[in-house]
Write a protein that holds these residues in place. Structure first.
Motif, short mmCIF file in Angstrom:
data_model
loop_
_atom_site.label_atom_id
_atom_site.label_comp_id
_atom_site.label_asym_id
_atom_site.label_seq_id
_atom_site.Cartn_x
_atom_site.Cartn_y
_atom_site.Cartn_z
N THR A 289 56.12 47.03 33.54
CA THR A 289 55.40 45.80 34.05
C THR A 289 53.69 46.41 34.08
N LEU A 290 53.10 45.32 33.27
CA LEU A 290 51.72 45.42 33.38
C LEU A 290 50.88 44.72 34.28
N HIS A 291 50.32 45.45 35.15
CA HIS A 291 49.60 44.77 36.18
C HIS A 291 48.05 44.86 36.00
N ILE A 292 47.76 43.67 35.61
CA ILE A 292 46.37 43.65 35.29
C ILE A 292 45.62 43.03 36.25
N THR A 293 44.47 43.67 36.82
CA THR A 293 43.55 43.29 37.89
C THR A 293 42.24 43.26 37.29
N GLY A 294 41.42 42.91 38.16
CA GLY A 294 39.99 43.05 38.03
C GLY A 294 39.46 41.93 36.90
N ALA A 295 40.35 41.00 36.85
CA ALA A 295 39.97 40.12 35.64
C ALA A 295 39.07 38.94 36.00
N ARG A 296 38.48 38.32 35.42
CA ARG A 296 37.62 37.05 35.77
C ARG A 296 38.63 35.60 36.11
N SER A 297 39.60 35.75 35.39
CA SER A 297 40.52 34.56 35.83
C SER A 297 42.19 35.23 35.60
N GLU A 298 43.01 34.49 36.10
CA GLU A 298 44.46 34.76 36.10
C GLU A 298 44.69 34.60 34.41
N TYR A 299 44.26 33.50 33.99
CA TYR A 299 44.62 33.24 32.50
C TYR A 299 43.96 34.47 31.40
N GLU A 300 42.75 34.97 31.63
CA GLU A 300 42.32 36.14 30.89
C GLU A 300 43.07 37.43 31.26
N ALA A 301 43.62 37.27 32.37
CA ALA A 301 44.38 38.65 32.60
C ALA A 301 45.88 38.48 31.95
N GLN A 387 38.12 39.30 40.54
CA GLN A 387 39.25 39.40 41.50
C GLN A 387 40.74 38.76 40.99
N ALA A 388 40.51 38.27 39.78
CA ALA A 388 41.92 37.69 39.31
C ALA A 388 43.04 38.83 38.99
N GLU A 389 44.22 38.33 38.98
CA GLU A 389 45.08 39.68 38.36
C GLU A 389 46.48 38.76 37.94
N CYS A 390 47.30 39.64 37.21
CA CYS A 390 48.71 39.11 37.05
C CYS A 390 49.77 40.29 36.81
N MET A 391 50.84 39.73 37.02
CA MET A 391 51.99 40.58 36.61
C MET A 391 52.79 40.27 35.55
N PHE A 392 53.06 41.21 34.41
CA PHE A 392 53.78 40.81 33.30
C PHE A 392 54.59 41.59 32.81
N VAL A 393 55.88 41.14 32.74
CA VAL A 393 57.12 42.26 32.72
C VAL A 393 57.59 42.04 31.02
#
Length: 410
Positions: A289-301, A387-393
């Protein structure tokens, strides 16, 4: 809320499931599945955004638009994708829909077709039509019937993928049951409901009372953070489909009082099924699971997550539990998202591996390696930008995956 990765007796009312052997799969296993909606169900669907689409996707979209989302029956075959089969493939799909409508007492455009399997092989419509009486006789509403449906839609899957959830509304239980298949050719990019544009198929059944427009509003959000946030191999199938059906059998209306609970239950089922698809991926030994945080937008994450998830170098490193953080940073760097590498921090599990533009002073290769030897772990990457983030499996890439797909058509 209750969620289970097995079929329990708490199935939604208003549906009958069945399965049969049409002789399409080389294995001889059940390869034809149906769900008959007692009365008529309201539905919404999301399809692959691949420009090359299978005949059942074309026909299914037409039927949904023709009926305004009214569905009487779902008909699924496994073993043949009915894709790249030309006009003959479309006509074969229509032939099975017409025959199913006659056999099951529906109008032909109330039949929702799906196919999965090998691409480019003529579709054996006659086998499907000949098996319809057996399929009809198999229908029922027990756990065994639902499991039969879930198993019949499998191709290279090693196990069925099901999930259930429920919530109480005014003393009545509203139920959701989901069945999915998919183990390879998995990087779903599902478009808007009824939009004109090895496979993932997902069927979601609920007994809430709702119209098609309401379902079309709720489905994209559930899909976006589940099926659109997974990848096994980066290949988007020609047949990907997610279908949501509401029978109304509970008598509970989808409205402002029930929408939040229903949306949460739907999201939970979708996430469980999405994880199950990756966990059963072809040759998979590690689910990451890739947890991307601290991005400008959820799209970029998500762009950063996809870049890492689709990197053969990252995926092969995961297969051997090699904590090669340089590959993570390199893949993030060519994602197309601008960032300052000096602001990024990376952890494997709880182990710091990268910060301040270089290897972390606290990096311990042995401990990071130990984390990566687990079946399931998280890689956390903070971009230090917002503040944007996403979880990608996603998962590793192994020799077994290569073997399965090198020999798939033979």
């Amino acid at each position: 809320m209750r969620v289970a990765m097995k079929v329990t007796e708490d199935l939604p009312g208003g549906f009958l499931w069945g399965s049969a052997k049409a002789g399409i799969k080389a294995s001889g296993n059940a390869d034809l599945a149906a769900c008959l909606c007692e009365g008529l169900a309201q539905g919404a669907a999301m399809f692959t955004s691949n420009q090359v689409v299978a005949a059942p996707v074309i026909v299914g979209r037409r039927h949904l638009m023709a009926t305004g989302g009214r569905i009487g029956m779902v008909l699924v075959n496994a073993g043949n994708a009915n894709c790249a089969t030309g006009q003959a493939g479309i006509e074969a799909c229509e032939k099975t829909c017409i025959a199913a409508a006659e056999s099951f007492g529906c109008i032909f455009d109330e039949i929702f077709p799906s196919s999965t399997g090998i691409i480019g092989v003529p579709f054996p419509a006659d086998k499907v039509v000949a098996t319809l009486p057996e399929l009809k006789a198999s229908l029922g509403n027990t756990t065994g019937h639902a499991e039969g449906f879930a198993r019949a839609i499998m191709t290279t899957d090693t196990r069925m993928k099901v999930a259930q959830a429920s919530f109480a509304a005014g003393g009545t239980e509203v139920r959701i049951f989901g069945a999915a298949k998919g183990a390879g050719m998995i990087h779903p990019r599902l478009g808007a409901p009824v939009a004109p544009h090895a496979t993932m198929l997902v069927y979601l059944f609920t007994d809430i009372e709702a119209d098609s427009a309401q379902l079309r509003e709720l489905l994209p959000s559930a899909v976006d953070r589940s099926f659109n946030s997974i990848s096994i191999d980066g290949d988007t199938s020609t047949n990907d489909t997610v279908l949501l059906l509401a029978s109304g059998a509970s008598g509970v209306r989808l409205d402002e009082r029930t929408e939040e609970n229903f949306a949460a239950a739907l999201a939970s089922v979708c996430k469980t099924l999405a994880y199950g698809i990756v966990d059963d991926g072809e040759g998979v030994t590690h689910v990451v699971t890739l947890h991307i945080t601290g991005a400008r937008s959820e799209y970029e994450a998500r762009q950063i997550a996809k870049s890492i998830a689709h990197s053969p170098l990252c995926k092969t490193a995961w297969s051997s539990a090699d904590p090669n953080w340089g590959r993570l940073m390199a893949a993030a760097g060519y994602s197309g998202v601008e960032f300052d590498p000096a602001q990024v921090t990376v952890k494997i599990g709880e182990e710091p591996v990268y910060e301040g533009g270089m290897r972390s002073a606290a990096f311990d290769e042995a401990r990071a390696h130990a984390v990566m030897q687990r079946r399931d772990y998280v890689i956390s990457i903070d971009m230090g930008q917002g503040q944007a983030e996403c979880m990608f499996v996603t998962c590793d890439l192994t020799e077994e995956y290569v073997r399965i797909n090198a020999d798939y058509s033979t």
